[in-house]
Enzyme design. Structure first.
Site, PDB file in Angstrom:
ATOM      1  CB  CYS A  16      16.461 -54.230   3.461  1.00 35.03           C
ATOM      2  SG  CYS A  16      15.206 -53.545   2.442  1.00 35.03           S
ATOM      3  CB  CYS A  20      15.442 -47.128  -0.208  1.00 38.38           C
ATOM      4  SG  CYS A  20      13.889 -48.390  -0.877  1.00 38.38           S
ATOM      5  CB  CYS A 246       4.973 -40.041  17.253  1.00 38.65           C
ATOM      6  SG  CYS A 246       5.744 -40.426  15.967  1.00 38.65           S
ATOM      7  CB  CYS A 267      12.773 -41.990  18.593  1.00 37.73           C
ATOM      8  SG  CYS A 267      12.303 -41.665  17.034  1.00 37.73           S
ATOM      9  CG  ASP A 268      11.307 -45.492  13.892  1.00 34.99           C
ATOM     10  OD1 ASP A 268      11.111 -44.279  13.677  1.00 34.99           O
ATOM     11  OD2 ASP A 268      11.102 -45.704  12.374  1.00 34.99           O
ATOM     12  CB  CYS A 320       8.789 -35.022  14.111  1.00 38.56           C
ATOM     13  SG  CYS A 320      10.093 -36.536  14.010  1.00 38.56           S
ATOM     14  CB  CYS A 333       7.998 -23.717  10.784  1.00 34.50           C
ATOM     15  SG  CYS A 333       7.118 -22.738  11.288  1.00 34.50           S
TER      16      CYS A 333
END
Length: 346
Positions: A16, A20, A246, A267-268, A320, A333
């Site tokens: 990249c 960030c 997802c 999953c990433d 997630c 939650c």
């Protein structure tokens, strides 16, 4: 036959041009090494051929990074050529590109418009909010360059959305962010994602307040004018009972991550040696979902017992797994509950 799934492809791995503060993918150099990463042309061809041979209603290629534009336009011209060659009549193909926007030029615009790519641009709000955490290696903010990319997409009529990460600092400025995207930049499609780890992680209270403020502004002024991905997904789930993202799904098996070297992950957020599911050319894509390891990962989405009587479980699906605390409950939650209670009245 596997269930429908998409591919999230990392053609340059974690490479990249920015640094960030809350990027979770920069650490992948420990797994894939330093130096430049780029998916080889033969691997790209094999991936396209194998994926497009699977009977599905639509074949979605999502290109991410790092910064996927570092692969160069020639790489994506090659990808499109492979899709044409291996797709055949009646095969539907879609492409999405997630970018920080800083490297986009009119040449990119012509390509993206011609092949109808959907683009997501990482943009966190006004200059001070965006550049505080999205900057290059010298600490120089990226707002000006990112907005130049947005303007280019608008000139070329390319469909795009702003992908906004909400962190513990920016969460206190919901309307400033929303109105900047809507009014100052003229962006119609918004996607808000919570920062979930480290010192910049948004709290449950902040997340609930942020979503409620955005919802009230949108509900009062912008229905039919601004599309917010989360709100669209909630309405789709209520109307059809099906999840289109997802996080709202009952299992973590909606897509596969393909790294630059062909390594396959579920999953990433879990590109880790323990979750490596195989490699393109060695592991047929349809067989990945039948693996024990893949099925174990999918079951991570199962809700804990304390969630099963919750009136909002059908919407959040217990959130997630990256937000789960020991015991299984999402750390967000209470924020989710406050938001659902406010916008649905139940």
């Amino acid at each position: 036959m596997p269930h429908p799934f998409s591919l999230l492809i990392k053609p340059v791995s974690c490479d990249c041009n920015l640094r960030c503060d809350y990027c979770f993918y920069t650490g992948k150099t420990e797994l894939f090494g330093h130096g430049r990463h780029l998916m080889p042309a033969p691997l790209l061809e094999q991936l396209c051929a194998e994926f497009l041979a699977i009977p599905m209603e639509n074949h979605l290629f999502c290109w991410q990074g790092g910064e996927p534009t570092l692969a160069g336009l020639d790489f994506y011209h090659k990808a499109v050529e492979c899709m044409k060659r291996f797709g055949g009549a009646g095969v539907n193909v879609s492409n999405a590109l997630q970018t920080n926007g800083t490297l986009l030029t009119d040449e990119w615009g012509e390509f993206l418009a011609e092949y109808r790519f959907l683009v997501g641009v990482s943009l966190d709000g006004p200059p001070a909010i965006h550049s505080q955490f999205r900057h290059d290696a010298t600490g120089r903010g990226s707002y000006k360059e990112a907005v130049a990319g947005v303007k280019m997409l608008q000139r070329h009529g390319i469909p795009f959305n702003a992908l906004t990460v909400v962190n513990s600092h920016s969460a206190d400025h919901p309307l400033e962010i929303y109105r900047h995207l809507r009014d100052d930049l003229g962006i119609q499609y918004h996607q808000y994602i919570e920062e979930s780890t480290g010192e910049l992680a948004v709290s449950a209270h902040q997340w609930g307040d942020f979503l409620i403020a955005i919802f009230d502004e949108w509900f009062t002024h912008d229905q039919g004018r601004v599309s917010i991905r989360l709100f669209d997904s909630i309405m789709n789930k209520l109307e059809t009972g099906r999840a289109d993202c997802c996080a709202m799904s009952s299992a973590c098996n909606q897509y596969l991550v393909i790294e630059h070297d062909g390594s396959i992950f579920p999953c990433d957020f879990h590109v880790l040696p323990a979750w490596r599911l195989g490699k393109v050319g060695e592991t047929p894509l349809p067989s990945v979902f039948t693996q024990k390891l893949s099925q174990e990962f999918a079951k991570r989405k199962q809700p804990p017992s304390e969630c099963k009587e919750c009136p909002y479980l059908h919407l959040c699906a217990a959130d997630c797994p990256r937000n789960r605390m020991p015991g299984g409950k999402s750390r967000l939650c209470e924020g989710w509950k406050r938001f659902f209670r406010h916008c649905l009245g139940i």
